[in-house]
Write an enzyme that holds these catalytic residues in place. Structure first.
Site, PDB file in Angstrom:
ATOM      1  N   CYS A 163       0.828  -1.326   0.288  1.00 25.31           N
ATOM      2  CA  CYS A 163      -0.169   0.248   0.193  1.00 25.31           C
ATOM      3  C   CYS A 163       0.513   1.301  -0.182  1.00 25.31           C
ATOM      4  O   CYS A 163       0.495   2.313  -0.912  1.00 25.31           O
ATOM      5  CB  CYS A 163      -0.676   0.178   0.929  1.00 25.31           C
ATOM      6  N   CYS A 178      -5.569  -1.625   7.414  1.00 29.01           N
ATOM      7  CA  CYS A 178      -6.400  -0.497   7.079  1.00 29.01           C
ATOM      8  C   CYS A 178      -7.833  -1.313   6.798  1.00 29.01           C
ATOM      9  O   CYS A 178      -8.697  -0.580   7.395  1.00 29.01           O
ATOM     10  CB  CYS A 178      -5.614  -0.021   6.492  1.00 29.01           C
TER      11      CYS A 178
END
Length: 362
Positions: free
Chosen positions: A100, A197
């Protein structure tokens, strides 16, 4: 620094909020950018996206910066989540935060920031960037080693680091909390986010089960004795102790059980007793999908230190080979539960050199 435009990734948390405030105090023209990287479950009890955005707006209003939201959900699913599912399907344990950072926060986000006329971006990561005498940019650990996040940033390249600021790299986490309270940030007491997340606080197995089928199989000891049944190899990781479904020893020892190996061909999960069982200790590893901060690998024979998981202490090692897209490390002491899919990250003191994805350990 007066007038230079910087786009700050604001998540609604304390770290990114203090980052934005610090840069504004230094004279930057600060624009806050909230990234929405996951579309599903906005109304779920586990999803905090809406509240996070409200926190960003409140902070931006208090410190006097403009803020906008941008949706990178499509990029995230294509570049990060698809890889996450592929890795778990193959029996590995990926670290999506590493990908990410490289693909979303320091690529899609960086590109968007440049389109807004920014010269640099900033995030609330605990790490440091410096330019050395040769003109190359180096990624360093944060001064507060207990909060250092360079492990997650090791795939960043020269172009990305040259446009990045990490204001919190020089500040202890305790001081960041103090600053938040002193300036009256509305989120000063907000808990730090933990875990992956897009999963948030929901049970990990429940989430993974939505995307990957369960395929039960035998749970065996190294000598082949069946001691139970697993629900699917994707749902376990090496070194795992909780959630295996085994109590004390079947032979009388009270030592805990740990996941030691996965055999994808036979769909077998191997478990062992005792934290220091030989099957959990390996002196070497092989990594691939390499990325080097300076653009060049370390020399074979070089003495370094490595982390094979976040929060692990640096482990002395020697680079056995770093040819093409293959890295082999030999450790001074056998490492515990080295896990394929996780990142092996090399350090020279406080300097993060880069690393790769662990393929195997022996």
């Amino acid at each position: 620094m007066s007038g230079k435009r910087v786009v700050v990734g604001m998540s609604g948390g304390v770290d990114s909020s203090v980052t934005a405030w610090l840069l504004k105090q230094q004279g930057y023209e600060v624009i806050g950018l909230f990234m929405k990287n996951w579309e599903d479950d906005d109304d779920s009890e586990y999803c905090s996206t809406r509240q996070d955005w409200l926190d960003v707006v409140s902070v931006a209003d208090l410190i006097g910066v403009d803020v906008e939201a941008v949706n990178f959900a499509a990029e995230y699913k294509d570049r990060v989540f698809a890889d996450f599912l592929r890795e778990y399907s193959a029996g590995r344990t990926p670290n999506p935060d590493v990908l990410c950072n490289a693909e979303i926060k320091f690529k899609a986000f960086l590109d968007h920031a440049m389109s807004l006329g920014a010269e640099t971006i900033a995030t609330g990561h605990y790490a440091r960037v410096r330019q050395n005498a040769a003109g190359r940019f180096e990624l360093l650990k944060a001064l507060d080693h207990t909060k250092d996040q360079s492990y997650f940033l090791h795939r960043l390249n020269q172009a990305q680091l040259s446009r990045t600021l990490f204001p919190l790299g020089e500040i202890p986490k305790t001081r960041v909390r103090e600053i938040a309270a002193e300036i009256g940030l509305p989120n000063a007491k907000k808990k730090d986010s933990t875990g992956i997340c897009f999963i948030g606080e929901r049970p990990f197995r429940d989430f993974l089960n939505r995307y990957l089928p369960t395929k039960p199989g035998p749970m065996k000891t190294p000598d082949g004795k069946v001691v139970g049944e697993h629900i699917g190899l994707a749902f376990y990781t090496l070194g795992q102790r909780k959630g295996i479904g085994l109590g004390g020893s079947r032979e009388g020892s009270g030592d805990a059980w740990y996941v030691a190996r996965k055999d994808m061909a036979s769909n077998t999960l191997y478990v062992v007793q005792g934290h220091d069982h030989p099957w959990l200790l390996t002196p070497t590893l092989v990594a691939a999908d390499l990325s080097w901060v300076a653009g060049e690998p370390p020399l074979a024979g070089a003495s370094m230190a490595a982390k094979t998981r976040y929060r692990q202490s640096d482990a002395p090692c020697v680079v056995d080979a770093a040819d093409g897209d293959m890295l082999k490390l030999a450790f001074a002491e056998a490492q515990w539960a080295v896990t394929p899919g996780q990142s092996a990250v090399l350090y020279d003191g406080d300097v993060c050199l880069g690393g790769g994805i662990i393929q195997s350990a022996q």
